[in-house]
Design a protein around this motif. Structure first.
Motif, mmCIF file in Angstrom:
data_model
loop_
_atom_site.group_PDB
_atom_site.id
_atom_site.type_symbol
_atom_site.label_atom_id
_atom_site.label_comp_id
_atom_site.label_asym_id
_atom_site.label_seq_id
_atom_site.Cartn_x
_atom_site.Cartn_y
_atom_site.Cartn_z
ATOM 1 N N SER A 46 115.229 26.407 42.888
ATOM 2 C CA SER A 46 115.220 24.847 42.893
ATOM 3 C C SER A 46 115.323 24.287 41.582
ATOM 4 N N TRP A 47 114.578 24.800 40.706
ATOM 5 C CA TRP A 47 114.550 24.031 39.443
ATOM 6 C C TRP A 47 115.747 24.499 38.566
ATOM 7 N N VAL A 48 116.171 25.827 38.676
ATOM 8 C CA VAL A 48 117.371 26.359 37.997
ATOM 9 C C VAL A 48 118.633 25.521 38.199
ATOM 10 N N SER A 49 118.666 25.223 39.594
ATOM 11 C CA SER A 49 119.966 24.728 40.016
ATOM 12 C C SER A 49 120.019 23.037 39.596
ATOM 13 N N PHE A 50 118.802 22.495 39.579
ATOM 14 C CA PHE A 50 118.729 21.168 39.046
ATOM 15 C C PHE A 50 118.777 21.159 37.598
ATOM 16 N N LEU A 143 123.200 14.675 40.249
ATOM 17 C CA LEU A 143 121.474 14.459 39.841
ATOM 18 C C LEU A 143 120.905 14.315 41.268
ATOM 19 N N ALA A 144 121.727 14.260 42.315
ATOM 20 C CA ALA A 144 120.907 14.059 43.722
ATOM 21 C C ALA A 144 120.256 15.362 44.385
ATOM 22 N N THR A 145 120.603 16.736 43.503
ATOM 23 C CA THR A 145 120.043 17.676 43.994
ATOM 24 C C THR A 145 118.396 17.525 43.406
#
Length: 508
Positions: A46-50, A143-145
């Motif tokens: 989650s944090w890497v994709s964001f 940025l909605a991720t």
């Protein structure tokens, strides 16, 4: 008969996890350096994709001095493009929240990342102010991720550690806004040194964040799980998860006033952070006559503060919650964000380079910590409409960024110094409504739990389900969540055991 037998085995031999879990199989510990599936693997995905989406969305600002000369952009064009980069995610975040509620964070996140990646590639083809604005607008949707990141963490981690999980995932993802201030000038310089002219080098540079974003989406799809027990689709087919209706999710999310207040206050912590990401490199480049690379390094330091500040906010939320409950979390959020507003005002009044750097670092620490504190509260506003509440709050951050840039940083009505000072005043004003948030089972900043009736966690979360839905057993996940959220009473509150809905013991 075979299905019933399998269910009995499943209940008597619950699945084993690397981390200790609660009755919902959410992790009760947060082990930062673990990659154990499914909890910590979901965290890292989650944090890497964001992070990748943040790098893409703010890849342009550190190269603006070059891009504006190539495309003949005016101050108004740059301001409009900055607004476009954050406005696209306003409705996308609300939609993302609903998509997470209905389809799960894994599919919702990966789909959006792949849909917006082409806009990053097309940035290299921008030839006018209009095309530059459009690619920034569509890239900003990614940025909605953030919403899927927070939803995913709230689905994987239990009440005592969810603030930390949300804070670290959101903060490390936001690091992309600082990292890109270093990455893009470096990539640009390398390409230029290889032999490309500067007006070609900046275009080639955009292929790096575009590729990074694309690869992160495939990683989420291949290695991620929506919930500790599996993906939404499989669990729904097996009858282990309720397939909710959009109308019900939307209704119960929209009518909860607490979500609207958190959306407003988040507009002036995360919204301010987005605004600074768009203006800070150009601000230091123009005001203090710095080199592009130097301005980028200074700007990067503010974004990189997320490595400790937003996670710190989440940890403070969990720590205060354990001792003082939800009331302590609300107080901590109000105090930290108000102090951020005070330092923002001071920042607008200092005039030397050294003082500006020091004050801005302190301001960013408070501002980003407030973001982490906000999402220490959000998971408890609604169980049924968690995604929508997360989306509303996240969308509020983008609305705050749009309004702030429209009012204070578009064109030449205000100098950037005065705009920053007035932005600080807005932070203080928009943080005040947090005082109005009250949970009947836990209380608010100035008063305790409801005294007109016995209010329990079950009363609050089961109010989102009607009697017909309860008869079908659709509310059972909310019962488990209510039981696990008793920690929000805090040690200082009256911990007298309150009656638990008998359905919990008979049906769970």
């Amino acid at each position: 008969m075979e299905i019933e037998g399998q269910a009995t085995v499943k209940e008597s031999q619950p699945p084993k996890f690397a981390l200790p879990v609660d009755s919902e199989h959410k992790a009760t510990e947060f082990r930062l350096f673990s990659v154990a599936a499914p909890h910590m693997r979901a965290f890292h995905l989650s944090w890497v994709s964001f992070f990748a989406c943040f790098v893409s969305s703010f890849a342009a600002p550190p190269l603006l001095p070059i891009i504006r000369d190539n495309l003949n952009l005016t101050a108004s064009d740059i301001g409009n493009a900055g607004i476009a980069s954050v406005s696209g995610a306003v409705f996308a975040r609300v939609a993302m929240g609903t998509a997470c509620d209905l389809f799960g964070p894994r599919l919702a996140s990966a789909s959006l990342i792949l849909l917006t990646a082409p806009a990053v590639y097309f940035t290299s083809m921008a030839s006018s102010s209009t095309s530059f604005l459009l690619v920034r607008f569509f890239t900003g949707f990614s940025l909605a991720t953030f919403v899927s990141t927070q939803f995913w963490m709230s689905s994987m981690f239990s009440a005592p550690v969810v603030g930390t999980a949300n804070g670290v995932a959101g903060g490390w993802g936001n690091l992309g806004g600082g990292a890109t201030q270093l990455i893009m000038p470096l990539v640009f310089g390398l390409i230029r040194d290889i032999g490309a002219i500067k007006f070609t080098a900046w275009r080639i540079a955009f292929f790096i964040p575009a590729l990074f974003q694309t690869l992160s989406a495939f990683a989420v799809l291949i290695f991620g799980k929506d919930l500790p027990d599996g993906n939404f689709r499989r669990l729904q087919k097996a009858g282990d998860k309720t397939k909710d209706k959009f109308s019900n999710v939307f209704y119960h999310g929209i009518k909860n006033y607490r979500g609207w207040i958190l959306a407003l206050s988040y507009g002036y912590c995360f919204g301010v952070e987005l605004t600074i990401d768009n203006i800070v490199a150009e601000y230091f480049y123009d005001r203090f006559d710095l080199k592009l690379h130097t301005a980028g390094m200074i700007a990067a330091s503010f974004g990189l503060a997320n490595i400790v500040s937003r996670p710190g906010g989440g940890m403070i939320s969990d720590a205060v919650g354990k001792r003082f409950g939800m009331r302590g979390k609300l107080w901590a959020l109000w105090v930290v964000q108000t102090l951020g507003g005070v330092f923002c005002i001071i920042l607008g009044r200092v005039g030397s380079l050294g003082a500006s750097i020091v004050v801005m670092i302190v301001f960013f620490l408070f501002c980003q910590a407030a973001c982490g504190l906000t999402f220490g509260v959000v998971p408890f506003v609604s169980r049924r409409s968690l995604g929508l509440i997360s989306g509303m709050t996240g969308g509020g951050g983008n609305v705050g960024a749009v309004l702030t840039q429209l009012i204070f940083f578009r064109g030449s009505k205000y100098s950037k110094e005065r705009g920053i000072m007035l932005m600080g005043v807005m932070i203080i004003c928009c943080t005040l409504p947090i005082c109005l948030i009250h949970f009947p089972q836990w209380g608010g900043m100035f008063c305790g739990p409801s005294s007109t009736k016995i209010a329990t966690e079950e009363d609050y979360y089961l109010s989102e389900w009607n009697s017909e839905e309860k008869e079908k057993g659709l509310h059972l996940s909310s019962l488990k969540f209510a039981d696990n959220s008793r920690s929000e009473r805090g040690r200082k509150e009256d911990s007298e055991t309150r009656p638990v809905d008998e359905t919990l013991s008979t049906k769970v």
